[in-house]
Design an enzyme around this catalytic site. Structure first.
Site, mmCIF file in Angstrom:
data_model
loop_
_atom_site.group_PDB
_atom_site.id
_atom_site.type_symbol
_atom_site.label_atom_id
_atom_site.label_comp_id
_atom_site.label_asym_id
_atom_site.label_seq_id
_atom_site.Cartn_x
_atom_site.Cartn_y
_atom_site.Cartn_z
ATOM 1 N N VAL A 166 0.865 -1.176 0.000
ATOM 2 C CA VAL A 166 0.000 0.000 0.000
ATOM 3 C C VAL A 166 0.900 1.223 0.000
ATOM 4 O O VAL A 166 1.979 1.208 0.575
ATOM 5 C CB VAL A 166 -0.974 0.064 1.210
ATOM 6 C CG1 VAL A 166 -2.031 -1.012 1.117
ATOM 7 C CG2 VAL A 166 -0.237 -0.023 2.524
ATOM 8 N N SER A 167 0.441 2.275 -0.672
ATOM 9 C CA SER A 167 1.270 3.465 -0.730
ATOM 10 C C SER A 167 0.800 4.562 0.217
ATOM 11 O O SER A 167 1.501 5.528 0.435
ATOM 12 C CB SER A 167 1.318 4.013 -2.163
ATOM 13 O OG SER A 167 0.023 4.224 -2.655
ATOM 14 N N SER A 168 -0.418 4.399 0.793
ATOM 15 C CA SER A 168 -0.911 5.442 1.696
ATOM 16 C C SER A 168 -1.933 4.871 2.670
ATOM 17 O O SER A 168 -2.489 3.801 2.454
ATOM 18 C CB SER A 168 -1.551 6.581 0.903
ATOM 19 O OG SER A 168 -2.743 6.140 0.304
ATOM 20 N N GLN A 191 -5.556 4.116 1.327
ATOM 21 C CA GLN A 191 -5.888 2.861 0.672
ATOM 22 C C GLN A 191 -6.500 1.859 1.641
ATOM 23 O O GLN A 191 -7.206 0.955 1.222
ATOM 24 C CB GLN A 191 -4.661 2.275 -0.013
ATOM 25 C CG GLN A 191 -4.275 3.083 -1.230
ATOM 26 C CD GLN A 191 -3.049 2.544 -1.915
ATOM 27 O OE1 GLN A 191 -2.131 2.065 -1.263
ATOM 28 N NE2 GLN A 191 -3.044 2.621 -3.217
ATOM 29 N N LEU A 248 4.719 2.683 0.385
ATOM 30 C CA LEU A 248 5.695 2.931 -0.672
ATOM 31 C C LEU A 248 5.018 2.989 -2.033
ATOM 32 O O LEU A 248 4.129 2.193 -2.328
ATOM 33 C CB LEU A 248 6.772 1.846 -0.670
ATOM 34 C CG LEU A 248 7.613 1.792 0.606
ATOM 35 C CD1 LEU A 248 8.465 0.546 0.633
ATOM 36 C CD2 LEU A 248 8.481 3.025 0.723
#
Length: 182
Positions: A10-12, A15, A49
């Site tokens: 997951v980037s944030s 999400q 990331l």
């Protein structure tokens, strides 16, 4: 039975709310492995990331490092965009990771053990890369519009401040409650 590793990213924090949380991805991968009789031997994860680059993604880099050891037969991702959003990085992954292992995507139902699966993978990654670029262009255009609008508002306020106040006259009389003075 083929041994596979699940990859989660997951980037944030947002999400987590949109159905792409690590827990949701893990559940989808587990169900996929049960359905297709794959032995899920573990997970690697990258929290917070971006998928636009491979830099700093220790979970994915660990999988790439382990691939030549024949420790596992494939990698399973919930969706391709969890793996990467860059066509260049996809080709790097195909050259390094997928020469030793297969890639399975739950959402797109892709299995790179066949030529057709690899073709579909390339097509879908081109679309994912395009989506990421378009989103960046839209964001840049929206921010530019905001800056332009803010500047125009400031300019209008400055012009208005420089104007001389006008006298309001109705039939030569001052409005109710006012009187003319020199």
């Amino acid at each position: 039975m083929k041994r596979v590793i699940g990859y989660l990213r997951v980037s944030s924090d947002r999400q987590t709310e949109s159905g792409l949380s690590l827990g949701d991805q893990e559940a989808k991968i587990r169900a996929y492995c049960l359905t297709y009789d794959l032995d899920l031997i573990g997970f690697e994860r990258d929290d917070g990331l971006s998928g636009r680059t491979l830099n700093g993604r220790n979970g994915l880099l660990s999988i790439i490092d382990r691939a030549p050891s024949d420790d596992f037969d494939g990698v399973v991702v919930a969706k391709l965009d969890r793996l990467t959003r860059s066509v260049r990085d996809l080709h790097t992954l195909l050259d390094t990771l997928c020469t030793h292992t297969e890639l399975h995507s739950v959402g797109e139902k892709i299995d790179t053990s066949s030529a057709s699966g690899r073709l579909m993978l390339n097509l879908l990654m081109s679309v994912a890369s395009w989506e990421a670029e378009v989103a960046g262009e839209r964001t840049a255009a929206a921010l530019q519009h905001k800056r332009t609008t803010a500047q125009e508002t400031e300019n209008q306020a400055a012009k208005q401040a420089q104007r001389k106040p006008r006298k309001i006259s109705i039939n030569g009389r001052a409005p109710y409650g006012y009187q003319w003075s020199n």
